[in-house]
Write a protein that holds these residues in place. Sequence first.
Motif, PDB file in Angstrom:
ATOM      1  N   ASN A 139      -8.322  -1.611  11.955  1.00 57.22           N
ATOM      2  CA  ASN A 139      -8.997  -2.292  10.848  1.00 57.22           C
ATOM      3  C   ASN A 139      -8.209  -2.234   9.539  1.00 57.22           C
ATOM      4  O   ASN A 139      -8.716  -2.661   8.507  1.00 57.22           O
ATOM      5  CB  ASN A 139     -10.390  -1.689  10.635  1.00 57.22           C
ATOM      6  N   GLY A 140      -6.993  -1.653   9.577  1.00 57.60           N
ATOM      7  CA  GLY A 140      -6.145  -1.724   8.397  1.00 57.60           C
ATOM      8  C   GLY A 140      -5.786  -0.413   7.735  1.00 57.60           C
ATOM      9  O   GLY A 140      -5.012  -0.405   6.770  1.00 57.60           O
ATOM     10  N   ALA A 141      -6.330   0.727   8.206  1.00 56.76           N
ATOM     11  CA  ALA A 141      -5.942   2.016   7.623  1.00 56.76           C
ATOM     12  C   ALA A 141      -4.477   2.300   7.944  1.00 56.76           C
ATOM     13  O   ALA A 141      -3.993   1.994   9.043  1.00 56.76           O
ATOM     14  CB  ALA A 141      -6.824   3.142   8.156  1.00 56.76           C
ATOM     15  N   ARG A 142      -3.756   2.872   6.991  1.00 55.73           N
ATOM     16  CA  ARG A 142      -2.351   3.212   7.216  1.00 55.73           C
ATOM     17  C   ARG A 142      -2.257   4.552   7.954  1.00 55.73           C
ATOM     18  O   ARG A 142      -3.044   5.449   7.695  1.00 55.73           O
ATOM     19  CB  ARG A 142      -1.624   3.270   5.873  1.00 55.73           C
ATOM     20  N   PHE A 143      -1.289   4.658   8.833  1.00 56.39           N
ATOM     21  CA  PHE A 143      -1.202   5.778   9.778  1.00 56.39           C
ATOM     22  C   PHE A 143      -0.131   6.770   9.310  1.00 56.39           C
ATOM     23  O   PHE A 143       1.040   6.420   9.197  1.00 56.39           O
ATOM     24  CB  PHE A 143      -0.886   5.220  11.166  1.00 56.39           C
TER      25      PHE A 143
END
Length: 257
Positions: A139-143
């Motif tokens: 959903n777009g969270a940075r890892f």
Amino acid sequence: MRSTSQCWLTDMDGVLVHEDRALPGAAEFLARLIEKARPFLVLTNNSIYTPRDLAARLARTGLSVPEQAIWTSALATATFLDDQLPGGSAYVIGEAGLTTALHEVGYTLTDVDPDFVVLGETRTYSFEAITRAVRLIGNGARFIATNPDVTGPSAEGPLPATGSVAAMITKATGREPYFVGKPNPMMFRSALNRIEAHSESTTMIGDRMDTDVVAGIEAGLDTILVLTGSTREADVERYPFRPGRVLPSIAEVIDLV
């Protein structure tokens, strides 16, 4: 020959301790640093424990290291995120070392629309938590991950560590994490900032060519490889880079301080 270094960084496992026993010369080396008033940090890729926990662990082996002289991949990760997005939010898979570090830089820990998914080491990885991480990254969270180590030691043998779980999440999402800990020289640069040191006058001591030495070289530090941990002397020739010195143990470093 005495070193010209005024500041020192040293790995912990394989340099100062091995399986909860202090290695010969470790106590004397730390005492020499304090006697000479040399700024120093003990580094570890382990993100499970807080510096206070690790200081207590070292004390049980007979080594006296103040908690403010311990720099973990969790602290480096929190510093990096605070620089990137101050006051941000993160979904965290990890233990007290990581969650405490993020709290202390003002991060909000949440599983609802976080800015980052932050993966650290834990002994209780759950399928539910990993699934949540996969969906949040989708959903777009940075890892972000604290370190790329694929296994960790235990009395029974190797355990899957952060890098292994990161690979599983990457396979499910197609997204590679940004690893903050060694061998990323970012961890050393944040350590240098912590003690207000310059790379030109700092030495890194480690037991691994593929993490400690290569990251030290890339960060512009002098490097010492000790042979009390992962890398054997015969292994050194296999690498396209060399440490500044190869010494049998930390005991031989004392006279360089």
